[in-house]
Design a protein around this motif. Structure first.
Motif, PDB file in Angstrom:
ATOM      1  N   VAL A 129       0.837  -1.086   0.094  1.00  0.00           N
ATOM      2  CA  VAL A 129       0.044   0.183   0.407  1.00  0.00           C
ATOM      3  C   VAL A 129       0.942   1.107   0.181  1.00  0.00           C
ATOM      4  CG1 VAL A 129      -1.518   1.531   0.926  1.00  0.00           C
ATOM      5  CG2 VAL A 129      -2.237  -1.067   0.973  1.00  0.00           C
ATOM      6  N   GLU A 130       2.265   0.931   0.670  1.00  0.00           N
ATOM      7  CA  GLU A 130       3.192   2.450   0.984  1.00  0.00           C
ATOM      8  C   GLU A 130       3.218   2.753  -0.714  1.00  0.00           C
ATOM      9  OE1 GLU A 130       4.619  -0.852   3.156  1.00  0.00           O
ATOM     10  OE2 GLU A 130       3.227  -0.191   3.269  1.00  0.00           O
ATOM     11  N   SER A 131       3.468   2.036  -1.423  1.00  0.00           N
ATOM     12  CA  SER A 131       3.700   1.843  -2.977  1.00  0.00           C
ATOM     13  C   SER A 131       2.698   2.976  -3.650  1.00  0.00           C
ATOM     14  CB  SER A 131       4.775   1.179  -3.717  1.00  0.00           C
ATOM     15  OG  SER A 131       3.439   0.589  -3.984  1.00  0.00           O
ATOM     16  N   LEU A 132       1.912   2.866  -3.192  1.00  0.00           N
ATOM     17  CA  LEU A 132       0.979   3.488  -3.630  1.00  0.00           C
ATOM     18  C   LEU A 132       0.921   5.734  -4.063  1.00  0.00           C
ATOM     19  CD1 LEU A 132      -3.073   1.261  -3.134  1.00  0.00           C
ATOM     20  CD2 LEU A 132      -1.112   0.880  -4.891  1.00  0.00           C
ATOM     21  N   ASP A 133       1.851   5.934  -3.667  1.00  0.00           N
ATOM     22  CA  ASP A 133       1.876   7.169  -3.035  1.00  0.00           C
ATOM     23  C   ASP A 133       3.369   7.290  -3.794  1.00  0.00           C
ATOM     24  OD1 ASP A 133      -0.116   7.954  -1.568  1.00  0.00           O
ATOM     25  OD2 ASP A 133       0.865   6.824   0.443  1.00  0.00           O
ATOM     26  N   ASP A 134       4.406   6.682  -4.384  1.00  0.00           N
ATOM     27  CA  ASP A 134       5.597   6.847  -5.087  1.00  0.00           C
ATOM     28  C   ASP A 134       4.898   7.619  -6.298  1.00  0.00           C
ATOM     29  OD1 ASP A 134       7.802   6.967  -6.378  1.00  0.00           O
ATOM     30  OD2 ASP A 134       8.290   4.773  -5.889  1.00  0.00           O
ATOM     31  N   PRO A 135       5.024   8.095  -6.522  1.00  0.00           N
ATOM     32  CA  PRO A 135       4.760   9.156  -8.405  1.00  0.00           C
ATOM     33  C   PRO A 135       4.708   8.453  -9.591  1.00  0.00           C
ATOM     34  CG  PRO A 135       5.813  10.605  -7.584  1.00  0.00           C
ATOM     35  CD  PRO A 135       6.214   8.840  -6.337  1.00  0.00           C
ATOM     36  N   ARG A 136       5.917   7.533  -9.784  1.00  0.00           N
ATOM     37  CA  ARG A 136       6.827   7.190 -10.849  1.00  0.00           C
ATOM     38  C   ARG A 136       6.429   6.078 -11.147  1.00  0.00           C
ATOM     39  NH1 ARG A 136      12.248   5.462  -7.938  1.00  0.00           N
ATOM     40  NH2 ARG A 136      10.963   4.517  -5.704  1.00  0.00           N
ATOM     41  N   TYR A 137       5.111   5.278 -10.092  1.00  0.00           N
ATOM     42  CA  TYR A 137       4.419   3.928 -10.578  1.00  0.00           C
ATOM     43  C   TYR A 137       2.751   4.411 -10.586  1.00  0.00           C
ATOM     44  CZ  TYR A 137       9.066   1.908  -9.396  1.00  0.00           C
ATOM     45  OH  TYR A 137      10.405   1.273  -9.004  1.00  0.00           O
ATOM     46  N   PHE A 138       2.208   5.316  -9.804  1.00  0.00           N
ATOM     47  CA  PHE A 138       0.685   5.627  -9.950  1.00  0.00           C
ATOM     48  C   PHE A 138       1.031   6.940  -9.657  1.00  0.00           C
ATOM     49  CE2 PHE A 138       2.075   1.627  -7.879  1.00  0.00           C
ATOM     50  CZ  PHE A 138       0.938   0.928  -8.377  1.00  0.00           C
ATOM     51  N   PRO A 139      -1.157   7.352  -9.603  1.00  0.00           N
ATOM     52  CA  PRO A 139      -0.982   8.776  -9.958  1.00  0.00           C
ATOM     53  C   PRO A 139      -1.654   9.707  -8.670  1.00  0.00           C
ATOM     54  CG  PRO A 139      -2.771   7.983 -11.057  1.00  0.00           C
ATOM     55  CD  PRO A 139      -1.253   6.807 -10.665  1.00  0.00           C
ATOM     56  N   PRO A 140      -1.370  10.798  -8.507  1.00  0.00           N
ATOM     57  CA  PRO A 140      -1.963  11.091  -6.876  1.00  0.00           C
ATOM     58  C   PRO A 140      -3.002  10.018  -6.859  1.00  0.00           C
ATOM     59  CG  PRO A 140      -0.736  12.871  -8.208  1.00  0.00           C
ATOM     60  CD  PRO A 140      -0.977  11.627  -9.390  1.00  0.00           C
ATOM     61  N   GLY A 141      -3.400  10.390  -5.576  1.00  0.00           N
ATOM     62  CA  GLY A 141      -5.094   9.762  -5.485  1.00  0.00           C
ATOM     63  C   GLY A 141      -5.195   8.569  -5.354  1.00  0.00           C
ATOM     64  N   THR A 142      -4.130   7.836  -5.467  1.00  0.00           N
ATOM     65  CA  THR A 142      -4.394   6.286  -5.753  1.00  0.00           C
ATOM     66  C   THR A 142      -4.844   5.138  -4.795  1.00  0.00           C
ATOM     67  OG1 THR A 142      -2.666   5.647  -7.817  1.00  0.00           O
ATOM     68  CG2 THR A 142      -3.669   4.469  -6.742  1.00  0.00           C
ATOM     69  N   THR A 143      -3.773   5.704  -3.669  1.00  0.00           N
ATOM     70  CA  THR A 143      -4.390   5.552  -2.362  1.00  0.00           C
ATOM     71  C   THR A 143      -5.675   5.507  -1.711  1.00  0.00           C
ATOM     72  OG1 THR A 143      -1.772   5.575  -1.711  1.00  0.00           O
ATOM     73  CG2 THR A 143      -3.469   5.308   0.302  1.00  0.00           C
ATOM     74  N   GLU A 144      -6.169   7.006  -1.989  1.00  0.00           N
ATOM     75  CA  GLU A 144      -7.594   6.849  -1.811  1.00  0.00           C
ATOM     76  C   GLU A 144      -8.561   6.428  -2.420  1.00  0.00           C
ATOM     77  OE1 GLU A 144     -10.492  10.792  -1.168  1.00  0.00           O
ATOM     78  OE2 GLU A 144      -8.412  11.261  -1.745  1.00  0.00           O
ATOM     79  N   HIS A 145      -8.086   6.424  -3.827  1.00  0.00           N
ATOM     80  CA  HIS A 145      -9.571   5.703  -4.704  1.00  0.00           C
ATOM     81  C   HIS A 145      -9.113   4.102  -4.449  1.00  0.00           C
ATOM     82  CE1 HIS A 145     -10.933   4.856  -8.602  1.00  0.00           C
ATOM     83  NE2 HIS A 145      -9.952   3.854  -9.034  1.00  0.00           N
ATOM     84  N   LEU A 146      -7.623   3.518  -3.911  1.00  0.00           N
ATOM     85  CA  LEU A 146      -8.229   2.191  -3.286  1.00  0.00           C
ATOM     86  C   LEU A 146      -9.172   1.549  -2.223  1.00  0.00           C
ATOM     87  CD1 LEU A 146      -7.033  -1.004  -3.598  1.00  0.00           C
ATOM     88  CD2 LEU A 146      -5.083  -0.565  -2.925  1.00  0.00           C
ATOM     89  N   LEU A 150     -12.483  -0.676  -1.784  1.00  0.00           N
ATOM     90  CA  LEU A 150     -12.459  -1.272  -1.755  1.00  0.00           C
ATOM     91  C   LEU A 150     -13.749  -1.408  -0.001  1.00  0.00           C
ATOM     92  CD1 LEU A 150      -9.195  -1.671  -0.270  1.00  0.00           C
ATOM     93  CD2 LEU A 150      -9.413  -4.021  -1.659  1.00  0.00           C
ATOM     94  N   ALA A 151     -13.942  -0.404  -0.177  1.00  0.00           N
ATOM     95  CA  ALA A 151     -15.101   0.148   0.814  1.00  0.00           C
ATOM     96  C   ALA A 151     -16.453  -0.289   0.324  1.00  0.00           C
ATOM     97  CB  ALA A 151     -15.091   1.493   1.803  1.00  0.00           C
ATOM     98  N   LYS A 152     -16.055   0.382  -1.576  1.00  0.00           N
ATOM     99  CA  LYS A 152     -18.034   0.119  -1.887  1.00  0.00           C
ATOM    100  C   LYS A 152     -17.981  -1.321  -2.419  1.00  0.00           C
ATOM    101  CE  LYS A 152     -19.543   1.149  -6.633  1.00  0.00           C
ATOM    102  NZ  LYS A 152     -19.233   1.529  -7.859  1.00  0.00           N
ATOM    103  N   ALA A 153     -16.810  -1.577  -1.941  1.00  0.00           N
ATOM    104  CA  ALA A 153     -17.604  -3.980  -2.584  1.00  0.00           C
ATOM    105  C   ALA A 153     -17.640  -4.490  -1.402  1.00  0.00           C
ATOM    106  CB  ALA A 153     -15.809  -3.941  -3.029  1.00  0.00           C
TER     107      ALA A 153
END
Length: 200
Positions: A129-146, A150-153
């Motif tokens: 999960v901590e890698s979701l904040d890395d801008p090299r791999y994921f766009p901003p806001g990926t952690t919140e989106h996930l 998960l909450a919706k599911a």
């Protein structure tokens, strides 16, 4: 007796080579040697390959070769699906060990861990999960989106007690606590809080 001696010799060789070659490379090399020996000396494997048409052998050889080369790239994201076998490739030396986790609170006050593998069994989350904040791999806001996905599911499966809040927690566990102390419960730190019901 002979088998035991050969096993000890092989174990000694593996132990010595591991000091000079990174474990992730050495382990793949050992496995490759076993596979090649199977193709050369194991009768069922030899019969299977011999029964294949020549064109099929070529395609099979190219795929196996690409898989082997992919293992040694050590760059899973670029060469997927020909990726390195990095299951437990190193020993964690940092202490305490930390990780991030989504902990949800339902309307009735129940605390629930939101895990990708539980809510989406067909998906294996390789990146922590901590890698979701890395801008090299994921766009901003990926952690919140996930967190919201998960909450919706979870809410779709539990309409009588839906999640109304998700907390992103940092957990730390002491692998080697001081003498006389036990590991106990991991320490938790709140990093971010997401209000889920406000979006519905």
């Amino acid at each position: 007796m002979v088998v035991a001696i050969i096993g000890l010799c092989l174990a000694l060789i593996v132990w010595m080579v591991s000091f000079a070659v990174p474990l992730k490379l050495a382990g793949q090399a050992y496995l490759l040697i076993v596979i090649l020996l199977a193709f050369r000396y194991w009768p069922p494997m030899m019969r299977w390959v011999a029964s294949m048409p020549v064109a099929h052998r070529v395609v099979f050889g190219v795929l196996v070769g690409a898989m082997i080369l992919g293992h040694y790239t050590l760059n899973s994201r670029t060469y997927f699906p020909y990726v390195a076998w990095e299951i437990f490739p190193f020993v964690r030396e940092d202490d305490p060990v930390t990780c991030r986790e989504f902990v949800a609170t339902t309307i009735k006050g129940t605390k629930v861990r939101l895990l990708v593998e539980q809510l989406f069994p067909s998906i294996v989350q390789l990146m922590p999960v901590e890698s979701l904040d890395d801008p090299r791999y994921f766009p901003p806001g990926t952690t919140e989106h996930l967190a919201r996905v998960l909450a919706k599911a979870y809410n779709e499966r539990h309409p009588d007690d839906p999640v109304w809040r998700v907390d992103l927690m940092a957990l730390a566990v002491m692998l080697h606590p001081p003498a006389g102390e036990s590991r106990g419960q991991p320490s938790c730190e709140l990093l971010q809080r997401y209000d889920i019901l406000s979006d519905q």
